[in-house]
Motif scaffolding. Structure first.
Motif, mmCIF file in Angstrom:
data_model
loop_
_atom_site.group_PDB
_atom_site.id
_atom_site.type_symbol
_atom_site.label_atom_id
_atom_site.label_comp_id
_atom_site.label_asym_id
_atom_site.label_seq_id
_atom_site.Cartn_x
_atom_site.Cartn_y
_atom_site.Cartn_z
ATOM 1 N N PHE A 1 39.389 -22.172 17.988
ATOM 2 C CA PHE A 1 38.604 -22.364 19.202
ATOM 3 C C PHE A 1 38.467 -23.829 19.598
ATOM 4 O O PHE A 1 38.600 -24.174 20.767
ATOM 5 N N ASP B 1 35.560 -21.140 15.613
ATOM 6 C CA ASP B 1 34.771 -20.514 16.670
ATOM 7 C C ASP B 1 33.704 -21.488 17.167
ATOM 8 O O ASP B 1 33.560 -22.593 16.617
ATOM 9 N N ASN C 1 36.307 -14.999 17.903
ATOM 10 C CA ASN C 1 36.444 -15.273 16.464
ATOM 11 C C ASN C 1 35.102 -15.263 15.748
ATOM 12 O O ASN C 1 35.050 -15.132 14.514
#
Length: 260
Positions: A60, A182, A237
């Protein structure tokens, strides 16, 4: 007009085939999901079994290349000798809050290293940030090895550990290519000291390795942000976040014991 006869493809020499087989043996076999029938003593098979191994495109946060090095001045050893020692004693060089437990094959292609750690090490906070997961060894040769992270790990990507010669000295190096997995991990890296802890971890590992050879040396670090954008398509995620899942697992342990 008569067509020109095409030359037959050259046959591989036996030594070429042997080299190809040797190189292939340095790589782990491709897997769809991590599977293991072995959990080292003291380890927890949490956030490892059934997970994919993921490269940086699956993460991410910002994409970083981080490189840590220590110069082993004056030691009488080859890169392969130092690497063999590093592999054999890999868990011993970690800071005290990091517990690394390799499977019985050691640091070899396809083997796993189970990890139990605290994401933040500040007093009073460390116990509130547990994380159990692991990494897979995807490549290993005489002078280097690479581990890759599973889904839910704090970063998506890989770390390569190597030893090489430079200007008459040996240099031990850790190089990471990774993104925070994430938004929670990205926030932790930016604002909660996660990035500083990562830097401190790999500097500690290299300094500890140097100390084993009687060298008092500090590790140097260089960091390059390759891509500053956030990959919002991977925000999901969070579902596999190993920190959240480990925290919930530990919080419900008394209930599971009661049920048993």
């Amino acid at each position: 007009m008569q067509e020109e006869e095409q030359p037959a493809p050259a046959e591989k020499e036996p030594h070429d085939e042997a080299m190809e087989r040797a190189l292939a043996s340095n790589w782990a076999k491709p897997v769809d999901h991590i599977e293991t029938d072995e959990v080292p003593p003291g380890a927890t098979n949490l956030n490892v079994e059934g997970r994919d191994v993921v490269n940086p495109t699956r993460g991410f946060g910002r994409l970083w290349r981080r490189t840590y090095r220590v110069r082993l001045r004056g030691i009488q050893a080859t890169p392969a000798m130092v690497m063999a020692y590093w592999k054999e004693h890999f868990p011993e060089f970690q800071p005290h809050e990091n517990r690394f437990r390799p499977t019985s094959g050691g640091v070899a292609p396809g083997e796993l290293v189970f990890i139990d750690t605290q994401l933040l090490s500040a007093p009073g906070i460390g116990n509130l940030t547990p994380m159990a997961s692991g990494v897979m060894v995807i490549y290993a040769d005489d002078e280097s090895f690479t581990v890759m992270t599973p889904e839910g790990f704090p970063v998506s990507g890989w770390n390569t550990f190597s030893v090489y010669e430079d200007k008459g000295d040996l240099v031990a190096q850790v190089q990471c290519l990774e993104r925070a997995t994430d938004p929670i991990y990205e926030f932790g890296y930016r604002f909660m000291g996660g990035e500083r802890k990562q830097d401190a971890t790999w500097k500690h590992v290299l300094r500890s390795l140097a100390t084993r050879y009687g060298i008092d040396a500090e590790a140097e670090a260089t960091k390059v942000c390759i891509d500053s954008s956030l990959q919002w398509r991977n925000v999901g995620n969070v579902w596999n976040n190993a920190f959240i899942r480990t925290t919930l697992y530990k919080a419900t342990t008394p209930l599971r014991r009661l049920v048993r």
